[in-house]
Design a protein around this motif. Structure first.
Motif, PDB file in Angstrom:
ATOM      1  N   SER A   1      -7.992  -5.524 -14.976  1.00 29.77           N
ATOM      2  CA  SER A   1      -7.426  -4.560 -14.028  1.00 29.77           C
ATOM      3  C   SER A   1      -6.719  -5.305 -12.911  1.00 29.77           C
ATOM      4  CB  SER A   1      -8.519  -3.648 -13.442  1.00 29.77           C
ATOM      5  OG  SER A   1      -9.329  -4.384 -12.542  1.00 29.77           O
ATOM      6  N   THR A   2      -5.924  -4.575 -12.110  1.00 28.09           N
ATOM      7  CA  THR A   2      -5.201  -5.187 -10.993  1.00 28.09           C
ATOM      8  C   THR A   2      -6.057  -5.271  -9.733  1.00 28.09           C
ATOM      9  OG1 THR A   2      -4.372  -3.034 -10.284  1.00 28.09           O
ATOM     10  CG2 THR A   2      -2.996  -4.301 -11.807  1.00 28.09           C
ATOM     11  N   GLY A   3      -7.138  -4.495  -9.687  1.00 27.68           N
ATOM     12  CA  GLY A   3      -7.917  -4.401  -8.456  1.00 27.68           C
ATOM     13  C   GLY A   3      -7.286  -3.463  -7.448  1.00 27.68           C
TER      14      GLY A   3
ATOM     15  N   ASP B   1       0.527   0.614 -11.335  1.00 25.87           N
ATOM     16  CA  ASP B   1      -0.275   0.355 -10.139  1.00 25.87           C
ATOM     17  C   ASP B   1       0.561  -0.341  -9.064  1.00 25.87           C
ATOM     18  OD1 ASP B   1      -2.525   1.526 -11.124  1.00 25.87           O
ATOM     19  OD2 ASP B   1      -3.625  -0.340 -11.510  1.00 25.87           O
ATOM     20  N   LEU B   2       1.366  -1.323  -9.478  1.00 30.57           N
ATOM     21  CA  LEU B   2       2.208  -2.030  -8.516  1.00 30.57           C
ATOM     22  C   LEU B   2       3.243  -1.104  -7.888  1.00 30.57           C
ATOM     23  CD1 LEU B   2       2.809  -5.440 -10.338  1.00 30.57           C
ATOM     24  CD2 LEU B   2       1.367  -5.015  -8.340  1.00 30.57           C
TER      25      LEU B   2
ATOM     26  N   ALA C   1      10.810  -4.882  -9.192  1.00 34.84           N
ATOM     27  CA  ALA C   1      10.337  -5.587 -10.385  1.00 34.84           C
ATOM     28  C   ALA C   1       9.540  -4.655 -11.290  1.00 34.84           C
ATOM     29  CB  ALA C   1       9.482  -6.792  -9.981  1.00 34.84           C
ATOM     30  N   ALA C   2       8.642  -3.871 -10.683  1.00 37.75           N
ATOM     31  CA  ALA C   2       7.817  -2.954 -11.476  1.00 37.75           C
ATOM     32  C   ALA C   2       8.678  -1.890 -12.145  1.00 37.75           C
ATOM     33  CB  ALA C   2       6.755  -2.309 -10.591  1.00 37.75           C
ATOM     34  N   HIS C   3       9.669  -1.385 -11.401  1.00 34.94           N
ATOM     35  CA  HIS C   3      10.557  -0.364 -11.973  1.00 34.94           C
ATOM     36  C   HIS C   3      11.339  -0.913 -13.158  1.00 34.94           C
ATOM     37  CE1 HIS C   3      14.229   2.105 -12.241  1.00 34.94           C
ATOM     38  NE2 HIS C   3      13.430   3.101 -11.904  1.00 34.94           N
ATOM     39  N   ASP C   4      11.828  -2.152 -13.018  1.00 41.85           N
ATOM     40  CA  ASP C   4      12.619  -2.753 -14.090  1.00 41.85           C
ATOM     41  C   ASP C   4      11.770  -3.096 -15.310  1.00 41.85           C
ATOM     42  OD1 ASP C   4      14.821  -2.519 -12.513  1.00 41.85           O
ATOM     43  OD2 ASP C   4      14.890  -4.621 -11.887  1.00 41.85           O
TER      44      ASP C   4
ATOM     45  N   PHE D   1      10.468  -5.871  -3.399  1.00 40.76           N
ATOM     46  CA  PHE D   1      10.466  -6.707  -4.601  1.00 40.76           C
ATOM     47  C   PHE D   1       9.510  -6.146  -5.644  1.00 40.76           C
ATOM     48  CE2 PHE D   1       8.276 -10.061  -6.984  1.00 40.76           C
ATOM     49  CZ  PHE D   1       9.326 -10.555  -7.731  1.00 40.76           C
ATOM     50  N   LEU D   2       8.290  -5.794  -5.215  1.00 39.19           N
ATOM     51  CA  LEU D   2       7.310  -5.222  -6.156  1.00 39.19           C
ATOM     52  C   LEU D   2       7.841  -3.955  -6.793  1.00 39.19           C
ATOM     53  CD1 LEU D   2       3.850  -5.614  -4.359  1.00 39.19           C
ATOM     54  CD2 LEU D   2       4.645  -6.797  -6.404  1.00 39.19           C
TER      55      LEU D   2
END
Length: 385
Positions: A344-346, A216-217, A166-169, A162-163
């Motif tokens: 930041s995302t951490g 990052d995701l 979603a990140a790619h899209d 899913f990550l």
């Protein structure tokens, strides 16, 4: 405990079978099966397995029996993948050293001499039944834990897919927004009011931050799924680092932070250039993020006896001693705060840790609250060609 425990008695003597059954029932064991020989005992076990019935928790096995003696029967049961876990107490009038040795070597859990004493039988049976039930409980818990871990791994894979999806899209549209903001800023330079220019700048900076988060995701999903791979190429590491510092200087300049370079010629190295860029971008980004204005960040590249070392040292807020061990964990948050409220995302340090480990490298951190942080990445000597 006794009422639910199953015991199988195997003896060719009807008298012995009845005596043992009577003693066991007087001790509270009601669920008892009897077999008048080794073959009959094995058939009872086979029938129970076929019918998916509960197998005995304990077998009492006479040694001296016709056709198949007790020791031969134990050897046969202990080679069976289902029956091998059933404890067996051998019972016999023979107690010579060879008989005892043969019984325990075959796999017997205990040995009782005939004629059987009730206190001895009760003590031995109670102890082995208790151990068997505890072992079964532990195995059940282990199996439940395995199933839970398997389910968690499946859910983790779903989460990573899913990550990644979603990140790619999101990456494409965000890159377009950032690109259009840059284009409008360049083409309309001078034709924009101060408010319009500021809004375009906010669009550009926000989309850039979101794009970094999305990247990052994506990297995190790749690492979590075990698909992080390196495209190693030969390159001059000093030039690679130097060029990347040029890219990062404008960001540092916004806070009036000077990047000081102490780069030695370490020769040609085999690395994934894009991933090394990512490592340096993240280390520099954190150094700038946690440094006040009008300070200095020092970047060193050098060789020592362990290989190649890249150090980024800042004059920022520093990291507390208790935060250092969790610095490279997933979604890391520490007590130190960015000096200009940067977000930041951490995930950044977790990602670069994975990249460095993929290069067979290592990390070291030196920091003190209020005095800055120094992070050193080490690549092994074989990185050099």
């Amino acid at each position: 405990m006794n009422g639910n425990s199953r015991i199988l008695i195997v003896d060719d003597s009807e008298t012995s079978l009845n005596i043992l059954e009577r003693i066991l029932k007087s001790c509270g064991y009601e669920n008892i099966q009897k077999a008048s020989g080794a073959w009959e005992g094995i058939e009872l076990l086979d029938d129970a397995e076929t019918q998916k019935e509960k197998l005995p928790d304990l077998i009492l096995m006479d040694i001296v029996m016709p056709q198949m003696n007790g020791i031969e029967a134990v050897q046969r049961l202990k080679t069976h993948p289902v029956y091998e876990h059933i404890p067996i107490i051998m019972i016999s009038v023979k107690n010579d050293t060879q008989t005892l040795s043969d019984a325990f070597e075959a796999g017997a859990a205990d040995f009782i001499l005939k004629p059987v004493s009730k206190p001895v039988l009760k003590a031995r049976v109670d102890a082995i039944i208790k151990l068997k039930l505890e072992t079964d409980k532990r195995k059940q818990q282990e199996e439940e834990l395995k199933n839970l871990n398997r389910r968690l791994e499946e859910l983790n894979q779903v989460k990573n897919r899913f990550l990644g999806t979603a990140a790619h899209d999101l990456r494409g549209p965000l890159a377009s927004i950032r690109g259009f903001a840059e284009m409008l800023t360049d083409e309309l330079n001078g034709a924009l009011s101060e408010d319009q220019a500021e809004m375009l700048s906010m669009i550009h900076e926000t989309s850039h931050g979101m794009l970094s988060l999305v990247n990052d995701l994506l990297d995190y999903a790749v690492i979590e799924s075990g698909r992080l791979s390196l495209l190693k190429q030969e390159g001059d590491l000093k030039k690679i680092i130097d060029r990347r510092l040029n890219v990062n200087e404008p960001t540092a300049a916004k806070k009036n932070i000077r990047i000081r370079r102490e780069l030695e010629d370490v020769g040609i190295a085999s690395v994934d250039k894009n991933r090394i860029d990512q490592v340096l971008d993240n280390l520099l980004g954190n150094a700038v993020k946690f440094s006040p204005q009008n300070t200095e960040v020092t970047v060193k590249l050098y060789k020592d006896r362990t290989g190649i070392a890249l150090t980024v040292a800042d004059q920022g807020v520093g990291i507390s001693e208790e935060d250092i061990p969790k610095l490279f964990g997933e979604y890391c948050t520490v007590s130190s705060k960015p000096t200009d409220g940067e977000k930041s995302t951490g995930l950044g340090l977790f990602i670069i840790k994975s990249i460095v480990y993929a290069h067979h490298g290592s990390f070291s951190v030196k920091s003190k609250k209020g005095e800055g942080t120094e992070i050193t990445v080490r690549l092994p000597a074989e990185t050099n060609l």
